[in-house]
Design a protein around this motif. Structure first.
Motif, mmCIF file in Angstrom:
data_model
loop_
_atom_site.group_PDB
_atom_site.id
_atom_site.type_symbol
_atom_site.label_atom_id
_atom_site.label_comp_id
_atom_site.label_asym_id
_atom_site.label_seq_id
_atom_site.Cartn_x
_atom_site.Cartn_y
_atom_site.Cartn_z
ATOM 1 N N CYS A 91 0.850 -1.187 0.000
ATOM 2 C CA CYS A 91 0.000 0.000 0.000
ATOM 3 C C CYS A 91 0.893 1.248 0.000
ATOM 4 C CB CYS A 91 -0.911 0.002 1.222
ATOM 5 S SG CYS A 91 -2.047 1.402 1.252
ATOM 6 N N PRO A 92 1.060 1.893 -1.161
ATOM 7 C CA PRO A 92 1.921 3.077 -1.230
ATOM 8 C C PRO A 92 1.502 4.207 -0.299
ATOM 9 C CG PRO A 92 1.454 2.258 -3.429
ATOM 10 C CD PRO A 92 0.566 1.502 -2.486
ATOM 11 N N GLU A 93 0.211 4.354 -0.038
ATOM 12 C CA GLU A 93 -0.251 5.430 0.848
ATOM 13 C C GLU A 93 0.287 5.236 2.269
ATOM 14 O OE1 GLU A 93 -4.449 7.290 2.482
ATOM 15 O OE2 GLU A 93 -4.458 6.133 0.619
ATOM 16 N N VAL A 94 0.208 4.023 2.782
ATOM 17 C CA VAL A 94 0.751 3.729 4.117
ATOM 18 C C VAL A 94 2.269 3.851 4.085
ATOM 19 C CG1 VAL A 94 0.990 1.958 5.907
ATOM 20 C CG2 VAL A 94 -1.213 2.291 4.767
ATOM 21 N N ALA A 95 2.886 3.365 3.014
ATOM 22 C CA ALA A 95 4.345 3.461 2.882
ATOM 23 C C ALA A 95 4.799 4.919 2.890
ATOM 24 C CB ALA A 95 4.801 2.764 1.609
ATOM 25 N N ALA A 96 4.049 5.799 2.253
ATOM 26 C CA ALA A 96 4.408 7.224 2.222
ATOM 27 C C ALA A 96 4.384 7.823 3.621
ATOM 28 C CB ALA A 96 3.459 7.986 1.295
ATOM 29 N N GLN A 97 3.398 7.438 4.422
ATOM 30 C CA GLN A 97 3.314 7.929 5.802
ATOM 31 C C GLN A 97 4.508 7.432 6.617
ATOM 32 O OE1 GLN A 97 -0.519 6.408 6.953
ATOM 33 N NE2 GLN A 97 -1.625 7.838 5.640
ATOM 34 N N GLN A 98 4.845 6.179 6.459
ATOM 35 C CA GLN A 98 5.978 5.599 7.186
ATOM 36 C C GLN A 98 7.297 6.223 6.732
ATOM 37 O OE1 GLN A 98 3.910 1.259 7.930
ATOM 38 N NE2 GLN A 98 5.676 1.320 6.629
ATOM 39 N N ALA A 99 7.417 6.463 5.433
ATOM 40 C CA ALA A 99 8.636 7.069 4.896
ATOM 41 C C ALA A 99 8.861 8.460 5.462
ATOM 42 C CB ALA A 99 8.568 7.121 3.371
ATOM 43 N N ALA A 100 7.787 9.226 5.598
ATOM 44 C CA ALA A 100 7.895 10.580 6.152
ATOM 45 C C ALA A 100 8.416 10.531 7.584
ATOM 46 C CB ALA A 100 6.551 11.284 6.093
ATOM 47 N N VAL A 101 7.929 9.586 8.359
ATOM 48 C CA VAL A 101 8.376 9.432 9.751
ATOM 49 C C VAL A 101 9.838 8.969 9.795
ATOM 50 C CG1 VAL A 101 8.038 8.098 11.877
ATOM 51 C CG2 VAL A 101 6.057 9.017 10.650
ATOM 52 N N ALA A 102 10.202 8.053 8.889
ATOM 53 C CA ALA A 102 11.560 7.491 8.877
ATOM 54 C C ALA A 102 12.581 8.426 8.237
ATOM 55 C CB ALA A 102 11.550 6.154 8.132
ATOM 56 N N GLY A 103 12.107 9.430 7.500
ATOM 57 C CA GLY A 103 13.021 10.391 6.896
ATOM 58 C C GLY A 103 13.630 9.937 5.580
ATOM 59 N N HIS A 104 12.928 9.088 4.842
ATOM 60 C CA HIS A 104 13.408 8.715 3.511
ATOM 61 C C HIS A 104 12.237 8.735 2.527
ATOM 62 C CE1 HIS A 104 12.880 4.642 5.528
ATOM 63 N NE2 HIS A 104 11.959 4.618 4.594
ATOM 64 N N SER A 105 12.506 8.427 1.271
ATOM 65 C CA SER A 105 11.488 8.540 0.231
ATOM 66 C C SER A 105 10.483 7.391 0.280
ATOM 67 C CB SER A 105 12.140 8.583 -1.149
ATOM 68 O OG SER A 105 12.629 7.293 -1.496
ATOM 69 N N THR A 106 9.346 7.624 -0.337
ATOM 70 C CA THR A 106 8.327 6.579 -0.445
ATOM 71 C C THR A 106 8.852 5.396 -1.244
ATOM 72 O OG1 THR A 106 6.550 8.211 -0.287
ATOM 73 C CG2 THR A 106 5.970 6.076 -1.231
ATOM 74 N N VAL A 107 9.610 5.660 -2.290
ATOM 75 C CA VAL A 107 10.176 4.572 -3.094
ATOM 76 C C VAL A 107 11.093 3.709 -2.238
ATOM 77 C CG1 VAL A 107 11.707 4.016 -5.032
ATOM 78 C CG2 VAL A 107 9.959 5.773 -5.291
ATOM 79 N N GLU A 108 11.934 4.340 -1.433
ATOM 80 C CA GLU A 108 12.824 3.574 -0.547
ATOM 81 C C GLU A 108 12.018 2.714 0.427
ATOM 82 O OE1 GLU A 108 16.814 6.283 -0.170
ATOM 83 O OE2 GLU A 108 14.991 7.052 0.769
ATOM 84 N N GLU A 109 10.947 3.275 0.952
ATOM 85 C CA GLU A 109 10.099 2.510 1.872
ATOM 86 C C GLU A 109 9.443 1.338 1.147
ATOM 87 O OE1 GLU A 109 8.323 1.723 5.666
ATOM 88 O OE2 GLU A 109 9.983 3.024 5.102
ATOM 89 N N LEU A 110 8.967 1.560 -0.065
ATOM 90 C CA LEU A 110 8.337 0.478 -0.826
ATOM 91 C C LEU A 110 9.341 -0.611 -1.198
ATOM 92 C CD1 LEU A 110 5.914 2.575 -3.044
ATOM 93 C CD2 LEU A 110 5.245 0.856 -1.340
ATOM 94 N N LEU A 111 10.574 -0.228 -1.505
ATOM 95 C CA LEU A 111 11.612 -1.229 -1.778
ATOM 96 C C LEU A 111 11.903 -2.046 -0.522
ATOM 97 C CD1 LEU A 111 13.986 0.920 -4.003
ATOM 98 C CD2 LEU A 111 12.641 -1.048 -4.765
ATOM 99 N N LEU A 112 11.979 -1.377 0.611
ATOM 100 C CA LEU A 112 12.174 -2.069 1.887
ATOM 101 C C LEU A 112 11.021 -3.044 2.148
ATOM 102 C CD1 LEU A 112 13.624 -2.246 4.737
ATOM 103 C CD2 LEU A 112 11.970 -0.520 5.432
#
Length: 150
Positions: A91-112
């Motif tokens: 879910c990219p929307e949830v990943a974007a929220q997590q990425a903002a908290v973690a301090g990296h991009s949504t793409v990086e979060e989705l790859l993780l």
């Protein structure tokens, strides 16, 4: 190996990059080249439905893994048998929220999360502290070596 990546979300993703990551992870874990994997990106309402149906938990989550043939990693000189590894739903929307908290991009979060999902399909878990330590270390190593190779 058949890696199918489908984007049913509103978020633009580079499907080829996620297929390349999946191929990299499966090769690194000695999964048979004829193994099938599906990666699907969905909107938060679809993920929320799946989360309730399969995990009995409300709201959307970041990633769900649905193993099929219960394949496990091989080792050098001894790859897994060919089979159907399963499906990963992100879910990219949830990943974007997590990425903002973690301090990296949504793409990086989705790859993780894709790496995380593949490890779950291969039997890794993080319910116990030792399992978590092993899984997260492998996840980090695989993702960093993939990114370094790009």
């Amino acid at each position: 190996m058949s890696i199918e990546v489908n984007n049913e979300s509103e978020t633009v993703v580079d499907e080829a990059e996620f297929a390349a990551l999946a191929r990299y992870v499966l090769d690194a874990l000695y999964v048979h080249p004829q193994t099938d994997l599906a990666v699907l990106f969905v909107e938060s309402d679809v993920m929320a439905e799946l989360h309730v149906k399969w995990m009995d938990e409300p709201g959307p989550t970041d990633v769900l893994s649905f193993p099929m043939d219960e394949l496990r990693p091989g080792r050098e000189g001894d790859v897994t048998p060919a089979g159907l590894l399963g499906d990963i739903v992100l879910c990219p929307e949830v990943a974007a929220q997590q990425a903002a908290v973690a301090g990296h991009s949504t793409v990086e979060e989705l790859l993780l999360l894709t790496t995380h999902g593949i490890l779950h399909l291969l039997g890794y878990d993080h319910a116990e502290p030792e399992e978590e330590k092993e899984m997260f270390a492998l996840q980090r190593k695989l993702l960093l070596t993939f990114l370094a190779s790009r």
